[in-house]
Write a protein that holds these residues in place. Structure first.
Motif, PDB file in Angstrom:
ATOM      1  N   SER A 299       4.648  11.239  12.801  1.00  0.00           N
ATOM      2  CA  SER A 299       5.677  11.916  13.596  1.00  0.00           C
ATOM      3  C   SER A 299       5.045  12.584  14.819  1.00  0.00           C
ATOM      4  O   SER A 299       5.575  12.499  15.933  1.00  0.00           O
ATOM      5  N   ALA A 300       3.891  13.206  14.598  1.00  0.00           N
ATOM      6  CA  ALA A 300       3.173  13.835  15.715  1.00  0.00           C
ATOM      7  C   ALA A 300       2.756  12.782  16.742  1.00  0.00           C
ATOM      8  O   ALA A 300       2.830  13.015  17.955  1.00  0.00           O
ATOM      9  N   ALA A 301       2.321  11.628  16.248  1.00  0.00           N
ATOM     10  CA  ALA A 301       1.904  10.552  17.150  1.00  0.00           C
ATOM     11  C   ALA A 301       3.078  10.020  17.968  1.00  0.00           C
ATOM     12  O   ALA A 301       2.990   9.884  19.198  1.00  0.00           O
ATOM     13  N   PHE A 302       4.175   9.738  17.299  1.00  0.00           N
ATOM     14  CA  PHE A 302       5.358   9.245  18.007  1.00  0.00           C
ATOM     15  C   PHE A 302       5.860  10.274  19.027  1.00  0.00           C
ATOM     16  O   PHE A 302       6.294   9.918  20.119  1.00  0.00           O
ATOM     17  N   SER A 303       5.794  11.544  18.679  1.00  0.00           N
ATOM     18  CA  SER A 303       6.296  12.595  19.574  1.00  0.00           C
ATOM     19  C   SER A 303       5.479  12.706  20.856  1.00  0.00           C
ATOM     20  O   SER A 303       5.956  13.225  21.863  1.00  0.00           O
ATOM     21  N   GLU A 304       4.233  12.193  20.813  1.00  0.00           N
ATOM     22  CA  GLU A 304       3.363  12.237  21.997  1.00  0.00           C
ATOM     23  C   GLU A 304       3.412  10.937  22.789  1.00  0.00           C
ATOM     24  O   GLU A 304       2.578  10.702  23.662  1.00  0.00           O
ATOM     25  N   GLY A 305       4.376  10.091  22.482  1.00  0.00           N
ATOM     26  CA  GLY A 305       4.565   8.878  23.270  1.00  0.00           C
ATOM     27  C   GLY A 305       3.887   7.644  22.714  1.00  0.00           C
ATOM     28  O   GLY A 305       3.942   6.576  23.321  1.00  0.00           O
ATOM     29  N   ILE A 306       3.217   7.774  21.566  1.00  0.00           N
ATOM     30  CA  ILE A 306       2.611   6.613  20.936  1.00  0.00           C
ATOM     31  C   ILE A 306       3.713   5.800  20.259  1.00  0.00           C
ATOM     32  O   ILE A 306       4.543   6.352  19.530  1.00  0.00           O
ATOM     33  N   SER A 307       3.710   4.491  20.488  1.00  0.00           N
ATOM     34  CA  SER A 307       4.819   3.669  19.978  1.00  0.00           C
ATOM     35  C   SER A 307       4.401   2.722  18.852  1.00  0.00           C
ATOM     36  O   SER A 307       5.249   2.155  18.174  1.00  0.00           O
ATOM     37  N   LYS A 308       3.076   2.551  18.659  1.00  0.00           N
ATOM     38  CA  LYS A 308       2.606   1.589  17.658  1.00  0.00           C
ATOM     39  C   LYS A 308       1.723   2.276  16.624  1.00  0.00           C
ATOM     40  O   LYS A 308       0.787   2.990  16.970  1.00  0.00           O
ATOM     41  N   ILE A 309       2.026   2.030  15.368  1.00  0.00           N
ATOM     42  CA  ILE A 309       1.233   2.562  14.255  1.00  0.00           C
ATOM     43  C   ILE A 309       0.703   1.380  13.447  1.00  0.00           C
ATOM     44  O   ILE A 309       1.463   0.480  13.079  1.00  0.00           O
ATOM     45  N   LYS A 310      -0.597   1.404  13.163  1.00  0.00           N
ATOM     46  CA  LYS A 310      -1.178   0.370  12.309  1.00  0.00           C
ATOM     47  C   LYS A 310      -1.590   1.010  11.000  1.00  0.00           C
ATOM     48  O   LYS A 310      -2.318   2.015  10.987  1.00  0.00           O
ATOM     49  N   LEU A 311      -1.127   0.434   9.887  1.00  0.00           N
ATOM     50  CA  LEU A 311      -1.416   0.956   8.555  1.00  0.00           C
ATOM     51  C   LEU A 311      -2.359   0.014   7.814  1.00  0.00           C
ATOM     52  O   LEU A 311      -2.221  -1.207   7.904  1.00  0.00           O
ATOM     53  N   TYR A 312      -3.311   0.587   7.094  1.00  0.00           N
ATOM     54  CA  TYR A 312      -4.211  -0.216   6.269  1.00  0.00           C
ATOM     55  C   TYR A 312      -3.922   0.034   4.792  1.00  0.00           C
ATOM     56  O   TYR A 312      -3.941   1.171   4.324  1.00  0.00           O
ATOM     57  N   PHE A 313      -3.658  -1.055   4.069  1.00  0.00           N
ATOM     58  CA  PHE A 313      -3.409  -0.984   2.628  1.00  0.00           C
ATOM     59  C   PHE A 313      -4.326  -1.964   1.899  1.00  0.00           C
ATOM     60  O   PHE A 313      -4.839  -2.917   2.489  1.00  0.00           O
ATOM     61  N   MET A 314      -4.507  -1.720   0.602  1.00  0.00           N
ATOM     62  CA  MET A 314      -5.202  -2.673  -0.260  1.00  0.00           C
ATOM     63  C   MET A 314      -4.279  -3.102  -1.387  1.00  0.00           C
ATOM     64  O   MET A 314      -3.494  -2.292  -1.891  1.00  0.00           O
ATOM     65  N   ILE A 315      -4.398  -4.353  -1.774  1.00  0.00           N
ATOM     66  CA  ILE A 315      -3.717  -4.841  -2.968  1.00  0.00           C
ATOM     67  C   ILE A 315      -4.768  -5.206  -4.006  1.00  0.00           C
ATOM     68  O   ILE A 315      -5.907  -5.525  -3.673  1.00  0.00           O
ATOM     69  N   GLY A 316      -4.378  -5.139  -5.273  1.00  0.00           N
ATOM     70  CA  GLY A 316      -5.310  -5.486  -6.336  1.00  0.00           C
ATOM     71  C   GLY A 316      -6.150  -4.325  -6.830  1.00  0.00           C
ATOM     72  O   GLY A 316      -7.108  -4.524  -7.586  1.00  0.00           O
TER      73      GLY A 316
ATOM     74  N   VAL B 122      -2.914  -5.720   5.231  1.00  0.00           N
ATOM     75  CA  VAL B 122      -3.187  -5.668   3.796  1.00  0.00           C
ATOM     76  C   VAL B 122      -4.429  -6.490   3.459  1.00  0.00           C
ATOM     77  O   VAL B 122      -4.493  -7.682   3.759  1.00  0.00           O
ATOM     78  N   SER B 123      -5.407  -5.845   2.851  1.00  0.00           N
ATOM     79  CA  SER B 123      -6.615  -6.537   2.394  1.00  0.00           C
ATOM     80  C   SER B 123      -6.649  -6.528   0.867  1.00  0.00           C
ATOM     81  O   SER B 123      -5.907  -5.770   0.220  1.00  0.00           O
ATOM     82  N   THR B 124      -7.498  -7.359   0.304  1.00  0.00           N
ATOM     83  CA  THR B 124      -7.648  -7.418  -1.146  1.00  0.00           C
ATOM     84  C   THR B 124      -8.772  -6.498  -1.593  1.00  0.00           C
ATOM     85  O   THR B 124      -9.861  -6.520  -1.005  1.00  0.00           O
ATOM     86  N   PHE B 125      -8.527  -5.694  -2.597  1.00  0.00           N
ATOM     87  CA  PHE B 125      -9.547  -4.798  -3.143  1.00  0.00           C
ATOM     88  C   PHE B 125     -10.730  -5.600  -3.665  1.00  0.00           C
ATOM     89  O   PHE B 125     -10.583  -6.568  -4.412  1.00  0.00           O
ATOM     90  N   ILE B 126     -11.920  -5.200  -3.226  1.00  0.00           N
ATOM     91  CA  ILE B 126     -13.165  -5.816  -3.689  1.00  0.00           C
ATOM     92  C   ILE B 126     -14.023  -4.724  -4.324  1.00  0.00           C
ATOM     93  O   ILE B 126     -14.407  -3.773  -3.646  1.00  0.00           O
ATOM     94  N   PRO B 127     -14.303  -4.826  -5.615  1.00  0.00           N
ATOM     95  CA  PRO B 127     -15.160  -3.823  -6.263  1.00  0.00           C
ATOM     96  C   PRO B 127     -16.585  -3.931  -5.739  1.00  0.00           C
ATOM     97  O   PRO B 127     -17.212  -4.984  -5.839  1.00  0.00           O
ATOM     98  N   LYS B 128     -17.071  -2.855  -5.144  1.00  0.00           N
ATOM     99  CA  LYS B 128     -18.378  -2.872  -4.488  1.00  0.00           C
ATOM    100  C   LYS B 128     -19.434  -2.155  -5.325  1.00  0.00           C
ATOM    101  O   LYS B 128     -19.131  -1.153  -5.992  1.00  0.00           O
ATOM    102  N   PRO B 129     -20.678  -2.619  -5.264  1.00  0.00           N
ATOM    103  CA  PRO B 129     -21.768  -1.962  -5.995  1.00  0.00           C
ATOM    104  C   PRO B 129     -21.912  -0.491  -5.611  1.00  0.00           C
ATOM    105  O   PRO B 129     -21.701  -0.121  -4.453  1.00  0.00           O
ATOM    106  N   HIS B 130     -22.245   0.327  -6.601  1.00  0.00           N
ATOM    107  CA  HIS B 130     -22.532   1.760  -6.451  1.00  0.00           C
ATOM    108  C   HIS B 130     -21.279   2.621  -6.268  1.00  0.00           C
ATOM    109  O   HIS B 130     -21.386   3.839  -6.233  1.00  0.00           O
ATOM    110  N   THR B 131     -20.098   2.003  -6.123  1.00  0.00           N
ATOM    111  CA  THR B 131     -18.875   2.798  -6.042  1.00  0.00           C
ATOM    112  C   THR B 131     -18.384   3.101  -7.455  1.00  0.00           C
ATOM    113  O   THR B 131     -18.848   2.523  -8.438  1.00  0.00           O
ATOM    114  N   SER B 132     -17.410   3.990  -7.543  1.00  0.00           N
ATOM    115  CA  SER B 132     -16.829   4.334  -8.847  1.00  0.00           C
ATOM    116  C   SER B 132     -16.135   3.135  -9.493  1.00  0.00           C
ATOM    117  O   SER B 132     -15.940   3.107 -10.707  1.00  0.00           O
ATOM    118  N   PHE B 133     -15.757   2.157  -8.677  1.00  0.00           N
ATOM    119  CA  PHE B 133     -15.041   0.978  -9.179  1.00  0.00           C
ATOM    120  C   PHE B 133     -15.945  -0.250  -9.292  1.00  0.00           C
ATOM    121  O   PHE B 133     -15.454  -1.383  -9.364  1.00  0.00           O
TER     122      PHE B 133
END
Length: 540
Positions: free
Chosen positions: A369-386, A422-433
């Motif tokens: 909302s703050a971004a749109f109020s300052e004249g920004i018109s495009k929002i890019k969202l990053y999600f993971m599936i899996g 949308v990217s696919t979740f990849i379990p990486k070494p040394h992470t909690s997952f």
């Protein structure tokens, strides 16, 4: 070599990537140097020249009188064919010397899909691909970078030693060690005693190397300015290393911790020097999470005031999307961005909490909302599936949150546009997952189909990662040394430059796994709690 190169340059695409002599490149007399080192990135010039690690090591090594450091990158397909046809070795950009003439060859490896490029570079350089086949007259091959810091095992058969973690201090110790010994075996034995160095032939445990004081760490104020447009074509100052957030899926959090900041005085000093020495019209202040840099407002405003007079734009990537950050962007950026990014990662609060993504829906909606109020018109969202425990409700959450953000935008502008990547979740070494299961190609495609069916409407756009490349990345991310045979087989079958969609062929990789008798599925399964992990020799 140079004369032969001049004959083939008119026959290839983007010849400027092979000729060297860029602004701030360094040329030393070969015979006056005791140690010759070539460093490079196993991908095209336009990607590799955006790698900060290469610029840093190039600066450190060439600052020493009797050491010569030059660069190399993976050739494009047309250049590779001509090198083979003309029986020419892959060469360095500064002196056009064959890479096999150097004492050390270093790779900065940032991505698992560059592994066949590394093999190809060795082959084109007429250097034995396997470390066990190299003799006293062959260069020592070493590698570092995010991919191998987490897990070097899939390519350890090709590499003599790895630098795990930060390289600014360790590279000096490596050079000193090599200069003090003569024979290959002795050199590797001595290198294995340096903190942060892993030598596969010895099998030592390596603890990640950490530079504690960024202000004292060397930083290039005369970076090389490429001849052609690169992925990140601007001046860069790293303001902070590490991240406070601790998301459970994030390999960068593990690779770059703990958090260390450059002082505001040092950041400003570096920025001034780099711009003076390069002529760039944009400066980027980079880190994993710039909003967490304690002096971001002071540094950004100070530099913005100076840069405005020089008509230089200030870029602030990796800002957390909130009212303070939006206000800061508005006050400091001469070239106003029409878009901002935010990474909810999951569509529901339950799943965000599970992954330690400390971001509530109210915070997300308030930020956009703050971004749109300052004249920004495009929002890019990053999600993971899996992600672990994900259900259809979580997928629906991605749809619902995207639509809510688009609705917020329409209150401010009819041009509001929301892109959900949308990217696919990849379990990486040394992470909690690290022991979690990775979903299959079929499951990934099914989840993508769900989102394609429901995430649509005015001002909404859906983008997704290729399921097959995500699968391969996951396999090599948690792979073991058995995969080296697959890498070589895929390379023999024609795999190279796989990070480029026009070159990637999943069938080639499928055939390579089959030929080697290795089952892809085994690497995607959940790892049992008591099972030893392939990367257990690396301590983060």
């Amino acid at each position: 070599m140079k004369e032969k190169l001049e004959q083939i340059l008119p026959l290839i695409r983007k010849p400027a990537q092979y000729i060297g002599n860029e602004l701030n490149s360094i040329h030393k007399e070969w015979s006056a140097c005791n140690l010759k080192i070539a460093i490079g990135y196993p991908d095209l010039y336009e990607v590799g020249m955006s790698n900060l690690g290469i610029q840093i090591l190039y600066h450190i090594l060439n600052s020493q009188a009797k050491i010569l450091c030059e660069r190399f990158f993976a050739p494009m397909i047309d250049m590779e064919k001509l090198l083979i046809e003309k029986d020419l070795s892959l060469f360095s950009l500064e002196s056009f010397r064959p890479l096999k003439d150097f004492d050390l060859i270093g790779f900065s490896v940032g991505h698992e899909l560059t592994y066949t490029n590394l093999v190809n570079i060795l082959h084109l350089s007429k250097i034995p691909i396997y470390a066990k086949d190299r003799g006293e007259n062959d260069p020592l091959i070493f590698a570092g970078g995010p991919s191998v810091t987490s897990n070097p095992m899939p390519i350890e058969d090709f590499v003599d030693f790895f630098l795990i973690g930060d390289g600014e201090e360790a590279i000096r110790e490596i050079v000193n060690s090599v200069q003090c010994t003569v024979y290959r075996k002795d050199r590797l034995e001595k290198l294995s005693q340096i903190e942060g160095v892993y030598v596969p032939s010895i099998g030592n445990v390596a603890k990640k190397r950490i530079v504690k004081n960024l202000d004292a760490a060397p930083y290039p104020t005369k970076p090389i300015v490429p001849f052609i447009k690169t992925v990140h074509d601007r001046a860069v100052v790293e303001i902070m290393r590490g991240c406070f957030r601790g998301c459970k899926f994030c390999s960068a959090f593990c690779a770059y911790k703990p958090v260390r900041e450059r002082s505001p005085q040092k950041v400003i000093e570096l920025a001034r020097e780099i711009l003076k020495n390069t002529g760039y019209d944009e400066l980027s202040l980079i880190s994993l999470s710039s909003s967490d840099y304690s002096q971001i407002e002071y540094v950004a405003k100070t530099l913005a005031d100076e840069l405005a007079k020089q008509k230089v734009n200030l870029a602030l990537p990796s800002l957390r999307l909130d009212s303070m950050s939006v206000k800061l962007m508005k006050e400091t950026q001469r070239v106003r961005s029409s878009s901002v990014t935010v990474a909810p990662e999951a569509g529901t609060q339950r799943l965000r909490d599970l992954t330690n993504k400390r971001l509530s829906e109210d915070e997300i909606l308030s930020g956009v909302s703050a971004a749109f109020s300052e004249g920004i018109s495009k929002i890019k969202l990053y999600f993971m599936i899996g992600l672990p425990t994900e259900t259809e409700e979580d997928l629906q959450g991605i749809v619902d949150l995207s639509k809510k953000i688009a609705e917020v935008g329409r209150h401010y502008t009819s041009k509001a546009h929301v892109t959900s990547a949308v990217s696919t979740f990849i379990p990486k070494p040394h992470t909690s997952f690290e022991r979690e299961r990775q979903i299959s190609i079929e499951e990934t495609i099914d989840k993508q189909k769900f989102l394609k069916q429901y995430l649509k409407g005015k001002g909404l756009e859906l983008r997704w990662h290729d399921a097959k490349t995500s699968l391969l990345e996951g396999i090599f991310s948690r792979g073991d040394k058995n995969l080296s045979s697959v890498i070589v087989e895929a390379w023999k079958l024609g795999a190279r430059l796989d990070a480029w969609s026009e070159n990637f062929n999943f069938e080639t990789w499928g055939k390579a796994f089959c030929n080697c008798g290795i089952d892809m599925e085994e690497y995607m399964k959940a790892k049992e709690k008591n099972k030893e992990l392939a990367w257990n020799k690396i301590i983060m």
